[in-house]
Design an enzyme around this catalytic site. Structure first.
Site, mmCIF file in Angstrom:
data_model
loop_
_atom_site.group_PDB
_atom_site.id
_atom_site.type_symbol
_atom_site.label_atom_id
_atom_site.label_comp_id
_atom_site.label_asym_id
_atom_site.label_seq_id
_atom_site.Cartn_x
_atom_site.Cartn_y
_atom_site.Cartn_z
ATOM 1 N N GLY A 187 0.783 -1.232 0.000
ATOM 2 C CA GLY A 187 0.000 0.000 0.000
ATOM 3 C C GLY A 187 0.811 1.275 0.000
ATOM 4 N N SER A 235 21.987 -13.548 8.705
ATOM 5 C CA SER A 235 21.008 -13.817 9.757
ATOM 6 C C SER A 235 20.659 -15.293 9.910
ATOM 7 C CB SER A 235 19.742 -12.985 9.534
ATOM 8 O OG SER A 235 19.056 -13.464 8.410
ATOM 9 N N LYS A 261 9.703 -11.521 9.223
ATOM 10 C CA LYS A 261 10.149 -12.839 9.644
ATOM 11 C C LYS A 261 9.155 -13.458 10.622
ATOM 12 C CE LYS A 261 15.042 -12.104 8.821
ATOM 13 N NZ LYS A 261 16.344 -11.799 9.424
HETATM 14 P P1 ADP Z 1 2.994 -0.875 -3.185
HETATM 15 O O1 ADP Z 1 3.067 0.492 -3.695
HETATM 16 O O2 ADP Z 1 3.396 -0.976 -1.751
HETATM 17 O O3 ADP Z 1 3.690 -1.898 -3.986
HETATM 18 P P2 ADP Z 1 0.207 -0.635 -3.762
HETATM 19 O O4 ADP Z 1 -0.010 0.683 -3.110
HETATM 20 O O5 ADP Z 1 0.297 -0.661 -5.219
HETATM 21 O O6 ADP Z 1 1.483 -1.334 -3.170
HETATM 22 O O7 ADP Z 1 -0.909 -1.633 -3.269
HETATM 23 C C1 ADP Z 1 -1.448 -2.681 -4.014
HETATM 24 C C2 ADP Z 1 -2.928 -2.787 -3.794
HETATM 25 O O8 ADP Z 1 -3.231 -3.208 -2.500
HETATM 26 C C3 ADP Z 1 -3.641 -1.462 -3.974
HETATM 27 O O9 ADP Z 1 -4.829 -1.681 -4.672
HETATM 28 C C4 ADP Z 1 -3.925 -1.026 -2.555
HETATM 29 O O10 ADP Z 1 -5.079 -0.237 -2.485
HETATM 30 C C5 ADP Z 1 -4.112 -2.318 -1.853
HETATM 31 N N1 ADP Z 1 -3.726 -2.197 -0.443
HETATM 32 C C6 ADP Z 1 -2.502 -2.342 0.071
HETATM 33 N N2 ADP Z 1 -2.511 -2.163 1.404
HETATM 34 C C7 ADP Z 1 -3.778 -1.883 1.734
HETATM 35 C C8 ADP Z 1 -4.444 -1.579 2.978
HETATM 36 N N3 ADP Z 1 -3.788 -1.539 4.143
HETATM 37 N N4 ADP Z 1 -5.745 -1.344 2.954
HETATM 38 C C9 ADP Z 1 -6.423 -1.389 1.789
HETATM 39 N N5 ADP Z 1 -5.879 -1.676 0.614
HETATM 40 C C10 ADP Z 1 -4.566 -1.910 0.565
#
Ligand code: ADP
Length: 797
Positions: A371, A689, A732
């Site tokens: 996210g 590790s 981990k």
């Molecule tokens: P990153 O940038 O960390 O690789 P993204 O922001 O692209 O990941 O997230 C991938 C998907 O997962 C998105 O659609 C995002 O909205 C969803 N997502 C990730 N974490 C959460 C969260 N805590 N709550 C709701 N949706 C999430």
């Protein structure tokens, strides 16, 4: 024709009455005319030979139809000319070539013999006296001479030598015969002339032929002149038209050019550029006006001007710095991540007090799909700013950040300026993705350019090589993301505030799926809540059997997959609500892609479970150790990196130096080889590790004490057996929990980090914080420590 020819007397009284006849084709021979003739016909050859033996005279009369091979008397004109054979040559093919001179006209009265050649009786032609008064004759002759001159002037009278003769000739008969030969008359016309008895009448006929000829020639000339005139005219027109086109083009172009420059000037005025930029833009417009509109340079200037115009020099959005709203938006978009959200709200609070954005740059660090990017989007939404995402993955070249100079072919601004243009405002949330993947090589160091971008002291005048003008980035809020911190160059790291986002536990993933991913995907696919439902077992199965990740990216993809299938079923007329359960997930997604990480079935000698951090989250690793007869060697397999190999050496050295304490006899080392293998050999593994895990596996192998199957461990080991701190704790721990581990052995130094791990993850786990190996070994065996008994030991070997 020669003058001598003309000098032959007209009348020769000795001409006999009977002569051999030579029928001639295609020609009418006039008196005084000298003609060459080819004689090929048998009868004619005989006639010529006869003539040569006698008077050398022959009667020449034209055939009416020239193609007739053996003409009958009726097919031969009766009026002809008696001629003298001046020369005769017999050719090699039997034919005869004659040179003849016409003498006098004669008329065939009768045919006396036809074989072997025609012999004819002749009647000589009596030339009548000229009855015309002198003056009229003169006039006629003058007319004829004039006509000849005209014809000569057309270049059509070939016999130039005849001209002086004609000029002085007063005899109408000879004059008309002479002219008739050269007029190119048809056979019929020439024969008609020959047969015309009256010399004056004949001259008049010649004159009328000439008049016709002159008419034709005049007309021909006129046509020629006209045709030439036509061509000249059309050529002239063509040139004029071409010229006109060029002029028109020039004029139009001028119009278009001035229109183009006008448009550019208007746009420049509307772009509210800083003064310096506007001056530069005006300079470029002026340069463009002087250039050819189709030149490559003009095209470059045009593109450059468009960039200048489209850059948001002074376009800004109004920030919403409402903390409650920001919190609400962040919660709306994301499950959990409480610490991160809190930090973001604090950051906004500081900004709203300071009224500037010159805080440190946020850097979200964590595995993919947790996210990071979507948090960036949420921040933009909360603050009412535009959002741009620029990936820095694989950027090696400074020019990708800062652009190429305009002298390069196909030069463009760098990614920063491109991102700003895309945002359309000068204060967007600018996310620099994967800042840990920026490379450095001979093309310059992109990270130094990034430093300039991110440094609030410098970035108010960021200079892109393409723009060549400073752009103010100070209002941009940069957020960076990375999977790992270590590869980020230190000067960059120092400018950023690192915020960790770790992976999610199974429960968190279920919650994210339920509260966010499923509703989002439903909306995206137009599926209504009344049409599909996921039960918890179903979601769990998707997570455990179809994804292996720290984040939720693949989970999101699999849910989308199910939505597509469901949408199709609905369209195809499926009735009722589709319920996705643990039992029927396979119907949607096919056979499972992963088996959940399983614990070892029973406590085993020589196998220890370690915990590894990977960019995609944590994982458990098995370390297997075995021993065979040999000379004390150590082999290490399983695609291990140097650090990990050294750490294996250190682990072995620790065990060897503690053989007494462990109850191991020295023999094994000198008489055996030890082999350590870490399965999943295709995946490269590195890092220190796994040190305590390898030491535990060795201790178990050499003491014969099995390692507890429910213990997972991580930590670096020193030669003296001290256990050192490690990173990636949350990943981990999550991996251990997923694999069903009960006891987790961690370095004592990491105890402080336990806060990071949410209580619900900690639940059901026992944490052991080890200072040295003895703590580890105590935790890893069911009999509080590894101690070889002689029986066990010898039993193994
Ligand atoms: P990153 O940038 O960390 O690789 P993204 O922001 O692209 O990941 O997230 C991938 C998907 O997962 C998105 O659609 C995002 O909205 C969803 N997502 C990730 N974490 C959460 C969260 N805590 N709550 C709701 N949706 C999430």
């Amino acid at each position: 024709m020669s003058d001598a020819t003309l000098a032959v007397p007209l009348d020769r009284p000795e001409v006999p009455d009977t002569l051999p006849l030579l029928p001639v084709r295609d020609i009418v021979v006039f008196p005084n005319m000298v003609v060459p003739l080819f004689v090929g016909r048998e009868s004619s050859i005989h006639a010529v030979r006869f003539a040569m033996e006698h008077s050398r005279l022959v009667m020449l009369a034209s055939q009416k139809v020239s193609s007739t091979e053996s003409p009958q008397p009726s097919e031969i004109y009766t009026t002809g000319t008696i001629a003298t054979v001046m020369r005769m040559i017999t050719l090699s093919d039997g034919r005869i070539k004659l040179l003849l001179q016409g003498m006098v006209k004669a008329k065939i009265v009768s045919y006396l013999q036809s074989v072997p050649f025609y012999t004819v009786r002749l009647q000589k032609w009596d030339e009548p006296k000229v009855t015309l008064p002198d003056i009229e004759l003169h006039a006629l002759i003058r007319l004829v001479r004039g006509q000849i001159e005209r014809i000569i002037s057309f270049g059509r009278f070939p016999v130039t030598k005849a001209i002086p003769v004609i000029e002085h000739m007063e005899d109408p008969s000879r004059l008309s015969d002479l002219i008739a030969q050269h007029l190119g008359l048809t056979m019929e016309a020439a024969q008609d002339l020959l047969e015309t008895v009256d010399p004056v009448a004949r001259l008049k006929k010649v004159s009328s032929f000439m008049a016709k000829e002159i008419d034709i020639l005049t007309m021909q000339q006129e046509i020629q002149v006209e045709a030439k005139g036509e061509i000249d005219k059309s050529q002239r027109e063509y040139f004029l038209r071409e010229q006109m086109k060029a002029i028109q083009k020039e004029l139009n172009d001028g119009d278009e050019r001035s229109l183009e420059s006008k448009e550019f000037r208007e746009k420049i005025a509307a772009a509210s550029m800083p003064k310096k930029v506007e001056e530069e833009a005006e300079k470029q417009v002026k340069r463009m006006e002087k250039m050819h509109p189709d030149s490559a340079e003009t095209a470059n200037i045009r593109t450059y001007l468009e960039w200048l115009i489209e850059m948001p020099w002074s376009k800004e959005t109004q920030d919403k710095l409402d903390l409650a709203l920001a919190e609400k938006v962040l919660n709306e978009d994301h499950y959990g991540l409480d610490k991160v959200k809190e930090r973001i709200v604090e950051y906004l609070a500081v900004c709203s007090i300071k009224k500037t954005m010159k805080g440190p740059i946020l850097c979200f660090v964590g595995p993919p799909g947790v996210g990071k990017t979507s948090l960036g989007r949420s921040i933009a939404r909360a603050m009412g700013r535009e959002f741009v995402l620029v990936s820095l993955g694989g950027v090696h070249d400074e020019a990708e950040i800062r652009g190429h100079r305009r002298t390069y072919i196909g030069a463009l601004p760098g990614r920063i300026i491109q991102g700003i243009k895309q945002a359309g405002t000068k204060n967007p949330i600018f996310m620099l993705d994967e800042i840990d993947k920026v490379g450095t090589d001979f093309r310059g160091d992109p990270s130094s350019a990034l430093l300039e971008v991110l440094d609030p002291k410098q970035n108010h005048a960021f200079s892109d090589h393409y723009l060549g003008l400073p752009f103010d980035l100070s209002k941009v809020m940069f957020i960076t993301t990375a999977n790992q911190i270590d590869p980020i160059p230190t000067p960059l790291k120092d400018r950023m505030e690192i915020i960790h986002l770790s992976g999610y536990t199974l429960e968190e993933k279920v919650a994210i799926a339920r509260q966010f991913l499923i509703p989002q995907q439903m909306a995206e696919h137009g599926v209504l809540p009344a049409q599909v439902r996921f039960d918890n077992a179903g979601i769990r199965k998707i997570i455990a059997h179809y994804t292996r990740e720290a984040g939720v990216r693949n989970l999101e993809r699999e849910i989308a997959h199910i939505m597509r299938k469901t949408a199709r079923k609905i369209v195809e007329g499926a009735l009722g609500r589709q319920v996705i359960t643990g039992a029927n997930v396979g119907n949607f997604l096919g056979t499972s892609k992963f088996q959940p990480e399983a614990a070892v079935e029973k406590d085993t000698v020589g196998i220890a479970t370690g915990l590894a951090w990977t960019p995609t989250g944590g994982d458990i690793i098995r370390v297997e150790a075995t021993m065979m007869r040999g000379k004390g060697g150590l082999s290490l397999t399983g695609n291990l990196g140097d650090v990990m190999k050294e750490s294996a050496q250190a682990a072995l050295s620790y065990i060897r130096s503690n053989e007494k304490a462990l109850g191991i006899s020295p023999n094994p080392f000198s008489e055996n080889d030890i082999h350590i293998h870490v399965p999943s050999g295709a995946i490269p593994k590195d890092g220190p590790s796994a040190g305590i895990t390898m030491a535990t596996a060795l201790a178990s192998l050499l003491t014969g004490v099995p390692v507890r199957r429910d213990v997972a461990m991580t930590g670096e080991v020193t030669l003296r057996g001290r256990v050192l701190q490690i990173g990636g704790l949350k990943e981990k721990v999550l991996a251990a929990k997923r694999a069903g581990m009960k006891i987790i052995v961690l370095p004592k130094q990491n105890e402080k980090d336990l806060d990071e791990i949410p209580p619900h993850v900690q639940k059901g786990l026992k944490f052991v914080f080890a200072n040295d190996m003895s703590d580890v070994l105590t935790a890893a065996s069911r009999q509080s420590g590894f101690k070889a008994t002689p029986r066990r030991h010898s039993g193994r070997l």
